[in-house]
Design an enzyme around this catalytic site. Sequence first.
Site, PDB file in Angstrom:
ATOM      1  N   CYS A  79      63.950  41.938 -49.935  1.00  0.00           N
ATOM      2  CA  CYS A  79      64.889  42.646 -50.801  1.00  0.00           C
ATOM      3  C   CYS A  79      64.419  42.720 -52.264  1.00  0.00           C
ATOM      4  O   CYS A  79      63.513  43.477 -52.558  1.00  0.00           O
ATOM      5  CB  CYS A  79      66.261  42.001 -50.639  1.00  0.00           C
ATOM      6  SG  CYS A  79      67.589  43.171 -50.888  1.00  0.00           S
ATOM      7  N   HIS A 169      67.550  40.627 -45.104  1.00  0.00           N
ATOM      8  CA  HIS A 169      67.575  39.173 -45.335  1.00  0.00           C
ATOM      9  C   HIS A 169      67.528  38.398 -44.019  1.00  0.00           C
ATOM     10  O   HIS A 169      68.575  37.961 -43.532  1.00  0.00           O
ATOM     11  CB  HIS A 169      68.870  38.795 -46.058  1.00  0.00           C
ATOM     12  CG  HIS A 169      68.916  39.245 -47.472  1.00  0.00           C
ATOM     13  ND1 HIS A 169      68.496  38.452 -48.518  1.00  0.00           N
ATOM     14  CD2 HIS A 169      69.330  40.400 -48.015  1.00  0.00           C
ATOM     15  CE1 HIS A 169      68.655  39.100 -49.657  1.00  0.00           C
ATOM     16  NE2 HIS A 169      69.158  40.295 -49.386  1.00  0.00           N
ATOM     17  N   GLU A 171      66.656  35.462 -43.579  1.00  0.00           N
ATOM     18  CA  GLU A 171      67.059  34.052 -43.830  1.00  0.00           C
ATOM     19  C   GLU A 171      68.558  33.867 -43.632  1.00  0.00           C
ATOM     20  O   GLU A 171      69.019  32.762 -43.334  1.00  0.00           O
ATOM     21  CB  GLU A 171      66.610  33.601 -45.232  1.00  0.00           C
ATOM     22  CG  GLU A 171      67.443  34.088 -46.413  1.00  0.00           C
ATOM     23  CD  GLU A 171      67.162  35.536 -46.815  1.00  0.00           C
ATOM     24  OE1 GLU A 171      66.433  36.236 -46.098  1.00  0.00           O
ATOM     25  OE2 GLU A 171      67.707  35.963 -47.858  1.00  0.00           O
TER      26      GLU A 171
END
Length: 209
Positions: A79, A169, A171
Amino acid sequence: MTGAVLALQGAFAEHEALLHTLGIKTIELREKKDLEEPFDFLVLPGGESTVQGKLLKELDMFDELKKRIDSGLPVFATCAGLILLAENIENDDKRYFQVLPVTVRRNAYGRQLGSHHMLLDFKGIGQIPATFIRAPYITSVSPEVEVLAKEDEEIVAVQYHHILALSFHPELDMDGRLYRYFLEHMAKNASDMASGTTSDKANVLPFSA
Ligand code: GLN
């Protein structure tokens, strides 16, 4: 293998937590002296690229990191991290590392559309969950950049030599597969080259944490 996570702003703790589940050690880069610690790859987290870019320069970390990325330091960017790496930003005058020959559009889904979540087809991996938060997408790439995933017609994941850059994302979905892909295809190779255990950049070795 040790990963350095840029920890100036944004979603860095989530990357660390995910890397720990894979048995990878991490250090945080918060100030210039942290760059003296040894590490094998860099994680650029999501957040606000303007804030991160400004802090990198104010803290005098920018030039050293750019030099290392230019000389082959593997980078996993999400990002805002993708925006920091891009050669061109379509809707912003600012430029940062300019090591990834792509053009990105910031906040490409519109500022009102805060976030969305979906399943994405990722080349070489299959379907992965993807969370987008005020995300950029890539509007053009140089021929040597490999496109790994698209959402409709928009490019949202690319690989370029030692760089893996994503609009979304991973994560936040606690899905380790993209990290494994990165570690197997980019970071492990670079680490072996640095320690002299392989001389072939194209040689992909099996991952072991
Ligand atoms: N909109 C942010 C930027 O332009 C990126 C958002 C994110 O990293 N989740 O930097």
